[in-house]
Design an enzyme around this catalytic site. Structure first.
Site, PDB file in Angstrom:
ATOM      1  CG  HIS A 111     -48.838 -49.357  39.239  1.00  0.00           C
ATOM      2  ND1 HIS A 111     -47.571 -49.870  39.203  1.00  0.00           N
ATOM      3  CD2 HIS A 111     -48.741 -48.099  38.735  1.00  0.00           C
ATOM      4  CE1 HIS A 111     -46.743 -48.958  38.709  1.00  0.00           C
ATOM      5  NE2 HIS A 111     -47.436 -47.880  38.408  1.00  0.00           N
ATOM      6  CG  ASP A 187     -50.341 -50.107  45.394  1.00  0.00           C
ATOM      7  OD1 ASP A 187     -49.977 -49.034  45.890  1.00  0.00           O
ATOM      8  OD2 ASP A 187     -50.197 -50.398  44.194  1.00  0.00           O
ATOM      9  CD  GLN A 190     -51.727 -42.844  42.526  1.00  0.00           C
ATOM     10  OE1 GLN A 190     -51.990 -41.689  42.894  1.00  0.00           O
ATOM     11  NE2 GLN A 190     -50.715 -43.093  41.722  1.00  0.00           N
ATOM     12  CE  LYS A 213     -46.814 -43.325  42.838  1.00  0.00           C
ATOM     13  NZ  LYS A 213     -46.645 -43.004  41.436  1.00  0.00           N
ATOM     14  CB  CYS A 351     -47.607 -48.827  35.281  1.00  0.00           C
ATOM     15  SG  CYS A 351     -46.150 -47.893  34.860  1.00  0.00           S
TER      16      CYS A 351
HETATM   17  C1  LIG Z   1     -51.346 -47.622  42.498  1.00  0.00           C
HETATM   18  C2  LIG Z   1     -49.863 -47.595  42.300  1.00  0.00           C
HETATM   19  N1  LIG Z   1     -49.108 -48.573  42.811  1.00  0.00           N
HETATM   20  C3  LIG Z   1     -47.780 -48.595  42.680  1.00  0.00           C
HETATM   21  C4  LIG Z   1     -47.127 -47.597  42.014  1.00  0.00           C
HETATM   22  C5  LIG Z   1     -45.634 -47.659  41.889  1.00  0.00           C
HETATM   23  O1  LIG Z   1     -45.073 -46.582  42.595  1.00  0.00           O
HETATM   24  P1  LIG Z   1     -43.499 -46.342  42.548  1.00  0.00           P
HETATM   25  O2  LIG Z   1     -43.170 -46.040  41.121  1.00  0.00           O
HETATM   26  O3  LIG Z   1     -43.282 -45.191  43.460  1.00  0.00           O
HETATM   27  O4  LIG Z   1     -42.866 -47.581  43.013  1.00  0.00           O
HETATM   28  C6  LIG Z   1     -47.850 -46.555  41.449  1.00  0.00           C
HETATM   29  C7  LIG Z   1     -47.179 -45.504  40.683  1.00  0.00           C
HETATM   30  O5  LIG Z   1     -47.755 -44.788  39.897  1.00  0.00           O
HETATM   31  C8  LIG Z   1     -49.256 -46.545  41.606  1.00  0.00           C
HETATM   32  O6  LIG Z   1     -50.006 -45.574  41.098  1.00  0.00           O
END
Ligand SMILES: Cc1ncc(COP(=O)(O)O)c(C=O)c1O
Length: 393
Positions: A111, A187, A190, A213, A351
């Site tokens: 992401h 990260d 998910q 989430k 993203c």
């Molecule tokens: C794998 C992953 N990393 C990071 C993020 C960023 O999350 P946030 O918008 O809560 O900062 C997301 C958001 O969809 C994501 O799916």
């Protein structure tokens, strides 16, 4: 796991099928009540003073840290509450000490939030190696063995892809990091909402995820650290032990990373979200999503004009399925699902521009992302609607 009972806690589900949980999940009534209770009965700042309101607020705010740490088996580390995953990752990128010649290893699957902070460091002379997955999104461990060496300052990778849904072999990658003395950032945006995670078992140094989430309020996220070995991003009230005219001593523990007044109602709500998830049981949630995911994949694979992306192996994945219908823009499909059948899905590049470019999908995909409150009936309706769309082509 009584889905009907669970759904009563999410009034928004009365009129829609919410299938965009990878973007943000819904919050159940106990979370909303907890936030209202803070506003109505004990609103005050935290960690400041001794009056009756701050005593309750501080205790509940503290409790949320403990609850989150327990959820991920991270009691021995430090759990910092942040705005979101993005902030947590940036805190590590800005807080580590970098030296010219250091190298960061990441992947094309990431992401943007786990990609831009590293690309930005190139300006400081830091190298960034980006590992390509196989076409189905699976990762080749030997690519990490080749890329990680004594210059690797950090390996930053996603635990589960927000586009393809596959879960990455983080433990194996952690072992390679340990052999070379490289730090590992995962990260977990998910993974934590959908599968049982034990941060100690992953072998990582930093674990970042989003409260919003996992049934928590928006504006909530988490940075878990094995050691408090990064500099704080912000300095100011609440983060210090002692200040004199020309020096200061930082507080111990999470406080040193949480300068300024935090999102108190949201973080208290996050603690209740964790209670809710634990009451339902992460293993039950994982099993339920797996059943729905298999149903979606089988249903879509049977449709000729539909392309499903991601690994065929269905065991190591979360409830995220990306697909396209031949000849249709993903936004068009998502719009029809919303207007025609009250189904909320995500369309576009999620993203993940580098991944979309790698997969040759300039318009992105339609993404279905499921959670504990989704039902088999919703999936039946989704599949029937998609089939109907393909018949009209
Ligand atoms: C794998 C992953 N990393 C990071 C993020 C960023 O999350 P946030 O918008 O809560 O900062 C997301 C958001 O969809 C994501 O799916």
């Amino acid at each position: 796991m009584d889905i009907d009972l669970i759904r009563e806690d999410f009034p928004l589900l009365d009129n829609i099928a919410y299938l965009d949980n990878a973007a943000t999940s819904l919050s159940p009534e106990p979370v909303i009540r907890a936030m209202n209770e803070f506003e109505r009965h004990y609103r005050s700042n935290v960690g400041r003073g001794v009056h009756r309101l701050t005593t309750i607020a501080t205790q509940r705010y503290w409790d949320s840290h403990i609850k989150v740490a327990e959820l991920i088996g991270g009691e021995d580390g430090t759990t910092v509450l942040t705005k979101n995953t993005t902030e947590a990752i940036n805190m590590v990128a800005c807080g580590l000490e970098w030296h010219s010649g250091d190298n960061i290893v990441t992947t094309v699957l990431e992401h943007h939030s786990n990609f831009l902070p590293w690309v930005h460091l190139r300006k400081k002379g830091i190298g960034v190696s980006t590992i390509e997955p196989f076409p189905d999104g699976m990762i080749d461990i030997s690519a990490f063995e080749s890329a990680i060496n004594e210059n690797t300052g950090l390996v930053a990778l996603t635990h589960a892809s927000n586009v393809l849904g596959n879960v990455l072999p983080v433990k194996e990658i952690a072992s390679i990091c340990q052999e070379h003395g490289a730090r590992l950032l995962i990260d977990g945006a998910q993974s934590v909402p959908h599968i049982s995670v034990d941060v100690k078992k992953t072998g990582c140094d930093y674990f970042c995820f989003s409260g919003h989430k996992m049934l928590g309020p928006t504006g909530t996220g988490i940075l878990w650290m094995k050691e408090t070995d990064i500099d704080p991003l912000l300095l100011g009230g609440g983060a210090i032990d002692k200040v004199s005219l020309d020096s200061y001593t930082l507080a111990e523990g999470y406080q040193r990373y949480e300068a300024g007044t935090p999102n108190i109602a949201g973080m208290i709500g996050l603690g209740y979200a964790v209670d809710y998830l634990r009451k339902v049981g992460m293993d039950n949630i994982e099993r339920h999503e797996k059943k729905l995911t298999e149903k979606v994949i089988h249903g879509l694979e049977d449709m000729e004009q539909v392309h499903v992306y991601g690994p065929v192996e269905k065991s190591a994945r979360i409830g995220v399925v990306s697909f396209n219908i031949e000849g249709m823009h993903p936004h068009e499909v998502s719009h029809i699902l919303d207007e025609g059948s009250d189904m909320i899905t995500r369309s576009g590049e999620h993203c993940c521009h580098p991944l979309m470019e790698y997969m040759g999908l300039p318009n992105g995909t339609v993404r279905i992302s499921m959670y504990l409150y989704n039902t088999e009936e919703e999936i039946d309706l989704l599949l029937a609607t998609i089939e109907e769309i393909t018949r009209r082509l």
